[in-house]
Design an enzyme around this catalytic site. Structure first.
Site, short mmCIF file in Angstrom:
data_model
loop_
_atom_site.label_atom_id
_atom_site.label_comp_id
_atom_site.label_asym_id
_atom_site.label_seq_id
_atom_site.Cartn_x
_atom_site.Cartn_y
_atom_site.Cartn_z
N ASP A 162 0.76 -1.25 0.00
CA ASP A 162 0.00 0.00 0.00
C ASP A 162 0.80 1.32 0.00
O ASP A 162 1.00 1.93 -1.02
CB ASP A 162 -0.97 0.01 1.20
N GLU A 395 -0.92 -6.60 13.72
CA GLU A 395 -0.72 -6.48 12.28
C GLU A 395 0.73 -6.11 11.97
O GLU A 395 1.35 -6.64 11.07
CB GLU A 395 -1.69 -5.42 11.73
C1 9WN Z 1 -6.37 -2.69 1.37
C2 9WN Z 1 -5.84 -7.30 4.71
C3 9WN Z 1 -5.06 -6.34 3.83
C4 9WN Z 1 -3.70 -6.92 3.41
C5 9WN Z 1 -2.81 -5.88 2.77
C6 9WN Z 1 -2.71 -4.69 3.68
C7 9WN Z 1 -4.10 -4.13 3.98
C8 9WN Z 1 -6.00 -3.08 2.81
C9 9WN Z 1 -6.13 -1.85 3.69
O1 9WN Z 1 -4.90 -5.13 4.57
O2 9WN Z 1 -4.67 -3.62 2.79
O3 9WN Z 1 -6.37 -3.82 0.55
O4 9WN Z 1 -7.25 -1.57 4.11
O5 9WN Z 1 -5.14 -1.17 3.94
O6 9WN Z 1 -1.89 -3.71 3.13
O7 9WN Z 1 -1.53 -6.42 2.55
O8 9WN Z 1 -3.89 -7.98 2.53
O9 9WN Z 1 -5.08 -7.72 5.80
#
Ligand code: 9WN
Length: 425
Positions: A162, A395
């Site tokens: 991200d 996380e």
């Molecule tokens: C957007 C779910 C996901 C991971 C990604 C992480 C985060 C989402 C967010 O969460 O992304 O897709 O809301 O930021 O960056 O790696 O799969 O855990």
């Protein structure tokens, strides 16, 4: 089972919706692609049947052309935005019945299916899912190898890490004047200084709105406002192609396409080695120049077995474990940081801009083991276990204090702990 494994399992149980394990209770209530694969790798250690269910649920979201999407919006009455309405997948040709996003994510799934098979062999499951994995990998090479280099491009930061600083320049270039207002449910759950900024989100939205105009299938970088040959994504792909070839052989097939693809991706990654920096160079296709970025993705070819042994030792000593880059220091004893300390954009608390993530450590432990750096792998494995023991299954974590950041009780941190503990299947 150890106490740590018991707690890890209880996190996965609590996040189990029945159909899939969500990444985290409130923040991430839908199914995400690489989360489910990493969760299945942990489940392979304790309950392979449940792990197979995870894979099946994700594949319900596969598109007719082979893409396995980054999010699958199974029916759920939950607070999450931007959600299915942003994507409107039903309006796109070849979309599945269930609503999904229009992007993909690092293809860990074949590696998960291999872990499940090694834990308890099930040939009929392989017959069921290998064609889907094959179609997805083929799709990646066909649709995303824009420059014919053998490496695939991501078309949105959500397909990798991200808000990692390596994407900053590409995001800064975007036109944002026509981005409609959007809501962020993450803000209702998490501290703003641990998440991407609103400016980042404007960029994410601008890319989605632009990709929507071509049903999320840009034919060239010109049609994709963001096109980045991400070393981390390609490293995951190379390892997944190896694992897919292995799985085909279990079925008595040659797996020749996957084996050749693994070699092609690995050879192209090897060409990115930067002998001065002892890491691998990234490439923003719109900029056109390979560069060392000071983001942990530049270490990831280790996971795919790309470096030779002397290169792997240099990568470990001069980057991964170096105090001025990604390694531990007396003041900040937790590694591996997601951004190099020497990068001016290093931020110890903000998401993919510095904190330690369990999945990244897990990839690097695997890579070190694969290349025979056993003592180094063991050191990182033990450190990661000490971190989750001290701070819980968060996380991500502050590298100085180990403070848990982002969502608590995060599924892949728990699942990969089960794998790092090497619990007997
Ligand atoms: C957007 C779910 C996901 C991971 C990604 C992480 C985060 C989402 C967010 O969460 O992304 O897709 O809301 O930021 O960056 O790696 O799969 O855990």
């Amino acid at each position: 089972m150890t106490k740590l494994a018991d707690v890890a399992l209880s996190v996965l149980r609590a996040n189990n919706t029945g159909l899939f394990v969500k990444p985290a209770a409130d923040v991430y209530p839908f199914q995400w692609n690489w989360d489910s694969a990493l969760i299945a790798i942990g489940l392979a250690r304790v309950d392979a049947a449940r792990g197979r269910q995870e894979v099946r649920a994700l594949l319900r979201g596969q598109w007719a052309d082979g893409m396995v999407p980054h999010m699958v919006f199974h029916d759920a009455n939950v607070d999450y935005s931007p959600g299915p309405e942003l994507w409107d997948s039903a309006a796109c040709p070849g979309a599945p019945l269930v609503a999904t996003s229009g992007l993909t994510q690092p293809p860990v799934l074949a590696t998960a299916v291999r872990a499940l098979h090694e834990a308890s062999a099930d040939l009929s499951f392989l017959e069921e899912v290998l064609p889907a994995l094959e179609a997805w990998h083929l799709w990646l090479h066909r649709e995303r190898d824009f420059d014919g280099s053998g490496l695939v491009a991501i078309v949105h930061p959500w397909e990798s890490a991200d808000n990692a600083p390596r994407f900053d320049r590409a995001l800064a270039r975007l036109r944002r004047d026509r981005v409609p207002a959007f809501d962020r449910s993450d803000r209702r759950h998490l501290a703003a200084d641990e998440r991407p900024t609103d400016r980042d989100y404007e960029g994410y939205m601008a890319i989605v709105h632009s990709l929507r105009r071509c049903d999320y299938r840009p034919r060239s970088p010109t049609e994709a406002p963001f096109a980045y040959v991400d070393v981390s994504f390609n490293s995951v792909l190379a390892a997944a192609e190896d694992d897919l070839a292995w799985l085909w052989r279990e079925l008595g097939e040659g797996g020749a396409r996957a084996a050749a693809a693994a070699t092609r991706v690995r050879t192209a990654l090897a060409g990115r080695w930067d002998d001065d920096a002892a890491v691998y160079r990234e490439l923003d296709l719109h900029r056109g120049e390979e560069e060392v970025t000071g983001n942990v993705g530049e270490l990831m070819p280790l996971y795919a077995g790309v470096p030779d042994e002397p290169q792997a030792r240099r990568l470990f000593r001069e980057a991964l474990w170096a105090a001025d880059r990604y390694g531990p220091t007396p003041e900040a004893p937790w590694a591996v940081t997601t951004v190099s300390r020497s990068n001016p954009n290093f931020d110890a608390r903000r998401y993919w801009r510095g904190p330690v993530w369990v999945n990244i450590n897990w990839f690097l432990v695997r890579g070190l083991e694969r290349l025979g750096l056993t003592a180094e792998a063991e050191e990182l494995r033990r450190m990661t276990l000490r971190l989750v023991e001290a701070s819980g299954f968060s996380e991500y974590y502050d590298p100085a204090t180990g403070e848990p950041l982002g969502s608590r009780d995060f599924s892949w941190s728990a699942a990969l702990t089960l794998d790092l503990l090497r619990a007997p299947p």
